[in-house]
Scaffold this motif. Sequence first.
Motif, short mmCIF file in Angstrom:
data_model
loop_
_atom_site.label_atom_id
_atom_site.label_comp_id
_atom_site.label_asym_id
_atom_site.label_seq_id
_atom_site.Cartn_x
_atom_site.Cartn_y
_atom_site.Cartn_z
N LEU A 20 0.83 -1.20 0.00
CA LEU A 20 0.00 0.00 0.00
C LEU A 20 0.87 1.26 0.00
CD1 LEU A 20 -3.03 0.66 0.10
CD2 LEU A 20 -2.82 0.87 2.58
N LYS A 21 1.93 1.23 0.80
CA LYS A 21 2.86 2.38 0.87
C LYS A 21 3.43 2.68 -0.51
CE LYS A 21 5.23 2.89 5.27
NZ LYS A 21 6.48 2.67 5.98
N VAL A 22 3.80 1.61 -1.23
CA VAL A 22 4.40 1.80 -2.56
C VAL A 22 3.35 2.32 -3.54
CG1 VAL A 22 5.65 0.68 -4.46
CG2 VAL A 22 6.11 0.00 -2.09
N HIS A 23 2.14 1.78 -3.47
CA HIS A 23 1.07 2.28 -4.33
C HIS A 23 0.81 3.76 -4.07
CE1 HIS A 23 -0.14 -1.12 -6.62
NE2 HIS A 23 -0.52 -1.87 -5.61
N ASN A 24 0.88 4.16 -2.82
CA ASN A 24 0.66 5.56 -2.47
C ASN A 24 1.80 6.47 -2.91
OD1 ASN A 24 -1.80 5.03 -1.34
ND2 ASN A 24 -1.02 4.80 0.76
N PHE A 25 2.97 5.89 -3.07
CA PHE A 25 4.15 6.66 -3.45
C PHE A 25 4.07 7.12 -4.91
CE2 PHE A 25 8.44 6.77 -5.32
CZ PHE A 25 9.06 7.70 -4.50
N ALA A 26 3.61 6.20 -5.78
CA ALA A 26 3.54 6.55 -7.21
C ALA A 26 2.41 5.79 -7.88
CB ALA A 26 4.87 6.20 -7.89
N LYS A 27 1.88 6.39 -8.94
CA LYS A 27 0.78 5.73 -9.67
C LYS A 27 1.32 4.66 -10.63
CE LYS A 27 -3.00 8.92 -9.31
NZ LYS A 27 -2.38 9.98 -8.50
N THR A 28 2.60 4.84 -10.99
CA THR A 28 3.20 3.87 -11.92
C THR A 28 3.94 2.78 -11.14
OG1 THR A 28 5.16 5.23 -11.97
CG2 THR A 28 3.55 5.58 -13.73
N LEU A 29 4.25 1.70 -11.83
CA LEU A 29 5.03 0.63 -11.19
C LEU A 29 6.51 0.99 -11.23
CD1 LEU A 29 3.45 -2.60 -12.74
CD2 LEU A 29 3.26 -1.84 -10.36
N PRO A 30 7.28 0.52 -10.24
CA PRO A 30 8.72 0.77 -10.34
C PRO A 30 9.33 0.00 -11.51
CG PRO A 30 8.20 -0.66 -8.46
CD PRO A 30 6.90 -0.22 -9.04
N ALA A 31 10.42 0.56 -12.04
CA ALA A 31 11.10 -0.12 -13.15
C ALA A 31 11.86 -1.33 -12.63
CB ALA A 31 12.06 0.87 -13.81
N ALA A 32 12.21 -1.29 -11.35
CA ALA A 32 12.94 -2.41 -10.72
C ALA A 32 12.77 -2.32 -9.21
CB ALA A 32 14.42 -2.33 -11.07
N ILE A 33 12.87 -3.49 -8.56
CA ILE A 33 12.87 -3.55 -7.10
C ILE A 33 14.18 -4.19 -6.68
CG2 ILE A 33 11.75 -4.58 -5.06
CD1 ILE A 33 9.10 -4.44 -6.54
N VAL A 34 14.85 -3.58 -5.71
CA VAL A 34 16.12 -4.13 -5.23
C VAL A 34 15.98 -4.46 -3.75
CG1 VAL A 34 18.61 -3.74 -5.05
CG2 VAL A 34 17.30 -2.55 -6.83
N GLY A 35 16.16 -5.71 -3.40
CA GLY A 35 16.11 -6.12 -1.99
C GLY A 35 17.52 -6.21 -1.44
N ILE A 36 17.81 -5.41 -0.41
CA ILE A 36 19.16 -5.41 0.17
C ILE A 36 19.06 -5.84 1.63
CG2 ILE A 36 21.22 -4.01 0.65
CD1 ILE A 36 20.37 -2.10 -1.58
N GLY A 37 19.51 -7.04 1.94
CA GLY A 37 19.43 -7.54 3.30
C GLY A 37 19.56 -9.06 3.34
N GLY A 38 19.15 -9.65 4.45
CA GLY A 38 19.21 -11.11 4.59
C GLY A 38 17.97 -11.76 4.00
N GLY A 39 17.73 -13.01 4.37
CA GLY A 39 16.61 -13.77 3.82
C GLY A 39 15.27 -13.06 3.99
N SER A 40 15.07 -12.43 5.16
CA SER A 40 13.79 -11.76 5.41
C SER A 40 13.57 -10.61 4.45
CB SER A 40 13.73 -11.23 6.85
OG SER A 40 13.82 -12.29 7.76
N THR A 41 14.59 -9.79 4.26
CA THR A 41 14.46 -8.63 3.38
C THR A 41 14.33 -9.07 1.93
OG1 THR A 41 15.81 -7.41 4.95
CG2 THR A 41 15.54 -6.41 2.78
N MET A 42 15.10 -10.07 1.54
CA MET A 42 14.99 -10.56 0.16
C MET A 42 13.58 -11.10 -0.08
SD MET A 42 18.66 -12.24 -0.81
CE MET A 42 19.13 -13.05 0.71
N ASP A 43 13.04 -11.79 0.93
CA ASP A 43 11.67 -12.31 0.77
C ASP A 43 10.65 -11.18 0.68
OD1 ASP A 43 12.41 -14.90 0.63
OD2 ASP A 43 11.62 -15.53 2.57
#
Length: 362
Positions: A80-103
């Motif tokens: 929901l936070k991401v939807h509220n940030f922009a009306k368009t989809l991100p061009a890419a998502i980058v997960g930086i962290g351990g298993g929890s963050t990558m998930d």
Amino acid sequence: MFKNFKMISNVVFGRGSFVQLDDILKKRRHHSKSWVLFVVDDVFQGKLLEKRIPFHAKDMLLWVNVNDEPKTSYVDTLTLKVHNFAKTLPAAIVGIGGGSTMDLAKALSLMLTNAGFSHEYQGWDLIKNPAVYHIAVPTLSGTGAEVSRTTVLTGPEKKLGINSDYTVFDQVLLDPELIRDVPPTQRFYTGMDCYIHCIESLQGTYINEFSRAYGEKALALCREVFLNGNKDTEENRAKADDKLMMASFFGGMSIAYSQVGACHALSYGLSYILGTHHGIGCCIAFDALEDIYPEGVKEFKEMMKIRKIELPRNVTKGLDKEKMDKMITVSMGLEPLWENCLGEDWKKIMTKTKMKSLFKKM
Ligand code: NAD
Ligand code: ZN
């Protein structure tokens, strides 16, 4: 039917390779409005890594907290936070962290293109639309979350992954420098997750040459990392980090074409009822499994001794009957894991009484 294994398209490996992230993302920033979503473990807030994130003006930096392992409700809030940030989809998502963050990064990449709540997709191949292009940058090694086709989530009714080909990362960036400052105990627990993946895969009935090829190498690397008596110098630690990062990747590849086993099934029970985190939960369960994995458990105890690790004891003490029964039901429900471990007739071997005695040992 044979598994049609979805592999990651691109992998970068190397010390310092994090600097290449901006170049990789450049190819995704197709026009002036393109933006990137960085999903980053909040342990790095105010740390050097924060300053190194290749953040552009239109991008979103989403700090995530992993004190609790990812829940579906948390994924829905973040979506929901991401939807509220922009009306368009991100061009890419980058997960930086351990298993929890990558998930969490995987889950967001799926939930931004699939309507509804994340718990509705817990299971196998329920995702309908392709995910947003997503990249993994592990900062902790062992889970194999960087290669797997699942994002493990605790939902209102179950702890179960969103398993799909769309879940798999498009790109992985493996920079061993990023795991340098993981606290030793955490490094051990998450590292042992990888060791246990190898033992469970190699000793399972689902084993095949694909899984064996990856599992044997990952196991050898784990031994080099955790059984050596090398002096604790910067150089030795760096070498060990390189090995651990590849062990995690190969261990993940091994279980992807076979399965995990008894230890993971029991650890899911611990996690569901007691909230025990994955790495430590696997260690607690594995420690009680010398009947099933005698050599693995013996070696594991040796590694604990070398690394001076004291496991928590009596974690199920005082648990009421209802909770114990639920813990057994959760673990028992992971049928493929038991079948891999004990064969088709596993129900005759792993009875409720037997499982209860194992939980009581922990
Ligand atoms: P984690 O991601 O939960 O992190 C553990 C702790 O280490 C956190 O406090 C985190 O902030 C900290 N941390 C991470 N990187 C650090 C760094 N470089 N320096 C200092 N601290 C750092 O731990 P994990 O063991 O990597 O992941 C466990 C999670 O992975 C569980 O949620 C589990 O369900 C999931 N998992 C997923 C898969 C999969 O295939 N998707 C497989 C196994 C486990
Ligand atoms: Zn695991």
